[in-house]
Design a protein around this motif. Structure first.
Motif, PDB file in Angstrom:
ATOM      1  N   VAL A 222     -53.985 -14.692 -33.851  1.00 18.67           N
ATOM      2  CA  VAL A 222     -54.586 -13.784 -34.832  1.00 18.67           C
ATOM      3  C   VAL A 222     -53.858 -13.990 -36.151  1.00 18.67           C
ATOM      4  O   VAL A 222     -52.634 -13.873 -36.214  1.00 18.67           O
ATOM      5  CB  VAL A 222     -54.456 -12.316 -34.374  1.00 18.67           C
ATOM      6  CG1 VAL A 222     -54.964 -11.370 -35.459  1.00 18.67           C
ATOM      7  CG2 VAL A 222     -55.230 -12.100 -33.072  1.00 18.67           C
ATOM      8  N   LYS A 223     -54.629 -14.373 -37.171  1.00 19.10           N
ATOM      9  CA  LYS A 223     -54.024 -14.622 -38.482  1.00 19.10           C
ATOM     10  C   LYS A 223     -54.543 -13.583 -39.484  1.00 19.10           C
ATOM     11  O   LYS A 223     -55.732 -13.306 -39.523  1.00 19.10           O
ATOM     12  CB  LYS A 223     -54.399 -16.029 -38.957  1.00 19.10           C
ATOM     13  CG  LYS A 223     -53.779 -16.368 -40.285  1.00 19.10           C
ATOM     14  CD  LYS A 223     -54.497 -17.495 -40.983  1.00 19.10           C
ATOM     15  CE  LYS A 223     -54.322 -17.389 -42.482  1.00 19.10           C
ATOM     16  NZ  LYS A 223     -55.198 -16.423 -43.138  1.00 19.10           N
ATOM     17  N   ASN A 224     -53.634 -13.062 -40.277  1.00 18.91           N
ATOM     18  CA  ASN A 224     -54.050 -12.095 -41.298  1.00 18.91           C
ATOM     19  C   ASN A 224     -54.793 -12.811 -42.428  1.00 18.91           C
ATOM     20  O   ASN A 224     -54.620 -14.013 -42.640  1.00 18.91           O
ATOM     21  CB  ASN A 224     -52.824 -11.395 -41.890  1.00 18.91           C
ATOM     22  CG  ASN A 224     -52.008 -12.319 -42.777  1.00 18.91           C
ATOM     23  OD1 ASN A 224     -51.707 -13.448 -42.399  1.00 18.91           O
ATOM     24  ND2 ASN A 224     -51.656 -11.864 -43.955  1.00 18.91           N
ATOM     25  N   PHE A 225     -55.650 -12.123 -43.092  1.00 20.08           N
ATOM     26  CA  PHE A 225     -56.025 -12.635 -44.408  1.00 20.08           C
ATOM     27  C   PHE A 225     -55.879 -11.550 -45.458  1.00 20.08           C
ATOM     28  O   PHE A 225     -56.111 -10.378 -45.201  1.00 20.08           O
ATOM     29  CB  PHE A 225     -57.364 -13.374 -44.489  1.00 20.08           C
ATOM     30  CG  PHE A 225     -58.570 -12.670 -43.989  1.00 20.08           C
ATOM     31  CD1 PHE A 225     -59.210 -13.136 -42.862  1.00 20.08           C
ATOM     32  CD2 PHE A 225     -59.115 -11.582 -44.669  1.00 20.08           C
ATOM     33  CE1 PHE A 225     -60.365 -12.524 -42.397  1.00 20.08           C
ATOM     34  CE2 PHE A 225     -60.269 -10.972 -44.214  1.00 20.08           C
ATOM     35  CZ  PHE A 225     -60.889 -11.438 -43.066  1.00 20.08           C
ATOM     36  N   GLY A 226     -55.438 -12.001 -46.618  1.00 21.59           N
ATOM     37  CA  GLY A 226     -55.178 -11.054 -47.693  1.00 21.59           C
ATOM     38  C   GLY A 226     -56.460 -10.774 -48.441  1.00 21.59           C
ATOM     39  O   GLY A 226     -57.561 -10.875 -47.894  1.00 21.59           O
ATOM     40  N   GLU A 227     -56.317 -10.445 -49.688  1.00 20.55           N
ATOM     41  CA  GLU A 227     -57.470 -10.143 -50.518  1.00 20.55           C
ATOM     42  C   GLU A 227     -58.254 -11.413 -50.808  1.00 20.55           C
ATOM     43  O   GLU A 227     -57.675 -12.406 -51.205  1.00 20.55           O
ATOM     44  CB  GLU A 227     -57.002  -9.576 -51.867  1.00 20.55           C
ATOM     45  CG  GLU A 227     -56.203  -8.304 -51.745  1.00 20.55           C
ATOM     46  CD  GLU A 227     -56.979  -7.209 -51.064  1.00 20.55           C
ATOM     47  OE1 GLU A 227     -58.208  -7.191 -51.239  1.00 20.55           O
ATOM     48  OE2 GLU A 227     -56.374  -6.402 -50.356  1.00 20.55           O
TER      49      GLU A 227
END
Ligand SMILES: C[S@@+](CC[C@H](N)C(=O)[O-])C[C@H]1O[C@@H](n2cnc3c(N)ncnc32)[C@H](O)[C@@H]1O
Length: 261
Positions: A222-227
């Protein structure tokens, strides 16, 4: 276990930069060298870098059937891996080729092709590149219609419905995975979408396409993504909408890793 990377386990404590956890928080895009974040829908270079480090050796061949701006091929050049990229849109492929060529590495090749990965003649492509098989496959397909990449009917982002999208992606998997060496790895980077008041779990549907074909699931990352550029100035609106309704704002995407039996 046969060796599929260059990690020297006698120095294992030196590799603090290599991820082994399933949660990937990447706060800043690596924009060094030929990388640029210009292409809408690209991924951060850290994704291919981590995967190539774990699953490939110097001199291996990597195939990216959804090349886009060429992030994987640029990273492969920097890491001494040979690479092949296929991209449907001519302009995008040409721009990628230009950018990749500025990241020269005499020890390896990066070869780009314009074509539809569902039906491209893989034997011919490999022969032209000078490869017999590939040792890693990285898939970063359109997340169905979230971003429209072109008007071309073969573009996966133009699939009329979910079934059409999954069938087309299945065809890309079949067409390209036949040139992946057995007992080597592939990965797919994909996010979910929200439509008609419900989540369409594209990630898990795509994961199933690989399971149905007998691939062995090795990781769900699971990878975060920013704005994203589009959403950064609308943060407040999204929070208001979420809070007054019943959904959560997407902040993650998946990377599934599989081994070919
Ligand atoms: C999510 S983007 C990949 C971005 C890439 N990882 C990068 O960092 O630039 C998906 C790409 O797949 C391409 N594409 C869509 N359908 C395709 C097909 N049938 N064959 C080849 N490429 C396709 C799109 O034009 C788009 O550039």
């Amino acid at each position: 276990m046969s060796k599929f990377n260059d990690i020297d386990m006698s120095r294992w404590k030196d590799y603090s930069d290599i991820y082994t956890d399933s949660l990937w928080i990447i706060d800043k895009r690596d924009n060094s060298g030929a990388h640029s974040g210009d292409y809408h829908g690209n991924f951060v270079p850290q994704i291919p870098r981590q995967l190539f480090t774990r699953y490939t050796k110097k001199g291996d061949w990597i195939l990216d059937p959804f090349m886009g701006s060429g992030t994987s091929l640029i990273e492969a050049q920097r890491m001494g891996r040979n690479s092949i990229g296929i991209e449907l849109s001519e302009d995008v492929a040409k721009e990628a080729a230009k950018r990749i060529s500025t990241e020269k590495n005499e020890d390896c090749k990066a070869v780009t092709f314009i074509g539809n990965s569902q039906s491209a003649d893989m034997e011919k492509i490999l022969k032209a590149a000078g490869a017999e098989k590939v040792q890693f496959l990285i898939f970063h397909p359109p997340y169905w219609d979230i971003i429209k990449f072109s008007d071309k009917p073969d573009d996966l982002s133009n699939a009329a419905d979910l079934e059409g999208f999954l069938n087309s992606f299945g065809e890309v998997i079949d067409n390209t995975s036949k040139v992946l060496e057995s007992r080597r790895y592939c990965a797919v980077v994909i996010g979910d979408k929200y439509a008609d008041g419900r989540i369409v779990p594209l990630g898990f549907y795509c994961m199933n396409l690989f399971l149905e074909r007998g691939f062995i699931l090795k990781a769900i990352l699971v990878k975060n993504f920013g704005e994203t550029q589009g959403k950064s100035n609308k943060q407040g609106i999204w929070r208001y909408r979420a809070l007054s309704s019943d959904f959560y704002i997407f902040k993650h995407e998946y990377i599934f890793v599989f081994k070919k039996p």
